[in-house]
Design an enzyme around this catalytic site. Structure first.
Site, PDB file in Angstrom:
ATOM      1  N   LYS A 189       0.829  -1.205   0.000  1.00  0.00           N
ATOM      2  CA  LYS A 189       0.000   0.000   0.000  1.00  0.00           C
ATOM      3  C   LYS A 189       0.874   1.270   0.000  1.00  0.00           C
ATOM      4  CE  LYS A 189      -3.514  -2.793   0.038  1.00  0.00           C
ATOM      5  NZ  LYS A 189      -4.297  -3.275   1.162  1.00  0.00           N
TER       6      LYS A 189
HETATM    7  C1  LIG Z   1      -5.262  -4.400   1.594  1.00  0.00           C
HETATM    8  C2  LIG Z   1      -6.722  -4.233   1.656  1.00  0.00           C
HETATM    9  C3  LIG Z   1      -7.470  -4.581   2.792  1.00  0.00           C
HETATM   10  C4  LIG Z   1      -6.893  -5.306   3.951  1.00  0.00           C
HETATM   11  O1  LIG Z   1      -5.829  -4.641   4.505  1.00  0.00           O
HETATM   12  P1  LIG Z   1      -4.910  -5.380   5.602  1.00  0.00           P
HETATM   13  O2  LIG Z   1      -4.176  -4.245   6.245  1.00  0.00           O
HETATM   14  O3  LIG Z   1      -4.006  -6.293   4.824  1.00  0.00           O
HETATM   15  O4  LIG Z   1      -5.784  -6.107   6.533  1.00  0.00           O
HETATM   16  C5  LIG Z   1      -8.825  -4.291   2.793  1.00  0.00           C
HETATM   17  N1  LIG Z   1      -9.415  -3.709   1.737  1.00  0.00           N
HETATM   18  C6  LIG Z   1      -8.734  -3.387   0.634  1.00  0.00           C
HETATM   19  C7  LIG Z   1      -9.454  -2.724  -0.494  1.00  0.00           C
HETATM   20  C8  LIG Z   1      -7.374  -3.658   0.547  1.00  0.00           C
HETATM   21  O5  LIG Z   1      -6.699  -3.367  -0.571  1.00  0.00           O
END
Ligand SMILES: *Cc1c(COP(=O)(O)O)cnc(C)c1O
Length: 393
Positions: A189
């Site tokens: 991210k």
């Molecule tokens: C990455 C992601 C999540 C989950 O995030 P984590 O921190 O890995 O639990 C939820 N929703 C979306 C759209 C994502 O891209």
């Protein structure tokens, strides 16, 4: 040649130093680094409250609880998302349903949402929470969604996992339109803490509820005591509700605080590479990402993903072929996302292929190209050349 990933973290000396400092500070968890990161994140996103969590999935879970999801309630989200956007409702015992996407933005369609709400109003089955997802970092069209939330009485919970630092109509995501917003700090991210997430809200009561749910439902605050006020001694705590251990460690928070100082530089690098892709890919049989949430609305994407669609044609190779050719050229392109309702688990709950045609059509053509702040122009040129060749039937 080394494989070019579709996404990866950027860790520099300042990040290393921040983590090293916290390791010898005396606090590995529940120390001062958590609140410091929360405060800095809240300031950067112009929002009153930020509650750090162990990951965004945990954040979605407790945000759903805080906003009223439970047995007999329904939560709606987008089928083009990671499964966590829907699973969070099921964790609470609520039902889940989906709203199809806008084929241009790939975000939840406001028109489809409006129609589905009108039908739900007539059948008395309105959702308790709607979770739009800012796909690839491009904000959803939040103003009409807020108006629908006010008209139909549901809560708006943004899955802003892709959208750290993005803005809509000049205001940071997480500050203005939603009842709560959830951000992810997974290494793919925008900023990372290894695993980690943040929930933001303007509502003090929601923030308090999130803090309780994050840590076992326990309070040490004298003002919150139900049984013994004033508390009989400094050891005393009360469990007011059933919570979880969804805390972020101080090690993660220190890394997050350091990464936050680099957010503007990350955005600039991602934006430049996205512009460069737009320019270099023009003329290929591809549908490129949208730039605005709707006609007439303004936004700044966080550019988590650069997702294109392979436009079918006589002389154009199929998406699966293009994908494999890129892999063969050491380019780890990816596909975001397999529509959630087509997963075996959701099919077993009664969903069927064909139910959300725009999401399914997008999925059949989608391809996420490498995009991360340290992607070099040379690597990007290699991706563009390989893609041009891969597209030929
Ligand atoms: C990455 C992601 C999540 C989950 O995030 P984590 O921190 O890995 O639990 C939820 N929703 C979306 C759209 C994502 O891209």
């Amino acid at each position: 040649m080394k494989t070019i990933p579709y996404a990866t973290q950027s860790i520099d000396e300042t990040d290393l130093q921040a983590v090293q400092e916290v390791l010898t500070s005396g606090w590995l968890t529940q120390g001062p680094a958590g609140p410091r990161f929360e405060q800095a994140f809240a300031e950067r996103h112009a929002v009153a409250h930020a509650v750090s969590v162990s990951n965004a999935t945990a954040g979605l879970h407790i945000a759903c609880l805080a906003l009223g999801a439970g047995v007999g309630k329904t939560v709606w989200t987008s089928p083009i998302s990671f499964v966590a956007s829907a699973n969070c409702a099921l964790y609470c015992g609520a039902d889940v349903d989906f709203v199809d996407i806008d084929p241009v933005t790939r975000n939840m369609s406001v028109a489809a949402l409006t129609t589905k709400l009108e039908q739900a109003e007539r059948s008395g089955q309105l959702p308790t929470i709607v979770i739009p997802v800012h796909f690839a970092g491009l904000p959803c069209d939040l103003a009409p969604m807020r108006a629908l939330a006010d008209r139909h009485g549901f809560k708006l919970l943004e899955d802003a996992s892709h959208a750290v630092g993005a803005s809509y109509q000049g205001q940071p995501i997480g500050s203005r339109y939603a009842d709560a917003s959830v951000f992810s700090f997974h290494p793919v991210k925008i900023i990372t803490t290894g695993e980690g997430g943040m929930v933001t809200t303007q509502n003090a009561a929601t923030s308090r509820q999130l803090q309780l749910l994050r840590s076992h439902g326990i309070t040490r605050d004298a003002g919150d005591m139900l049984l013994n006020a004033p508390p009989p001694g400094p050891w005393y705590y009360e469990q007011a509700t059933l919570g979880f251990n969804y805390r972020m460690t101080d090690i993660q928070a220190a890394l997050g605080h350091s990464q936050l100082q680099r957010l503007d530089a990350f955005h600039t690098a991602r934006e430049r590479l996205a512009d460069r892709y737009d320019h270099l890919l023009a003329g290929l049989p591809l549908k490129l990402p949208a730039r605005a949430p709707s006609a007439g609305s303004l936004a700044r994407s966080a550019w988590h993903l650069y997702a294109v669609e392979v436009v079918p044609g006589d002389r154009v190779a199929a998406r699966n072929v293009v994908f494999q050719r890129l892999r063969d050229a050491n380019i780890a392109a990816n596909v975001h996302y397999i529509p959630i309702h087509t997963q075996p688990f959701y099919q077993a709950r009664g969903f069927q292929a064909g139910q959300f045609p725009a999401a399914e059509a997008y999925y059949a053509r989608a391809l996420s190209l490498p995009l991360f702040p340290t992607l070099t122009d040379e690597q990007q040129d290699h991706v563009v050349t390989a893609l041009g060749e891969a597209l030929r039937a």
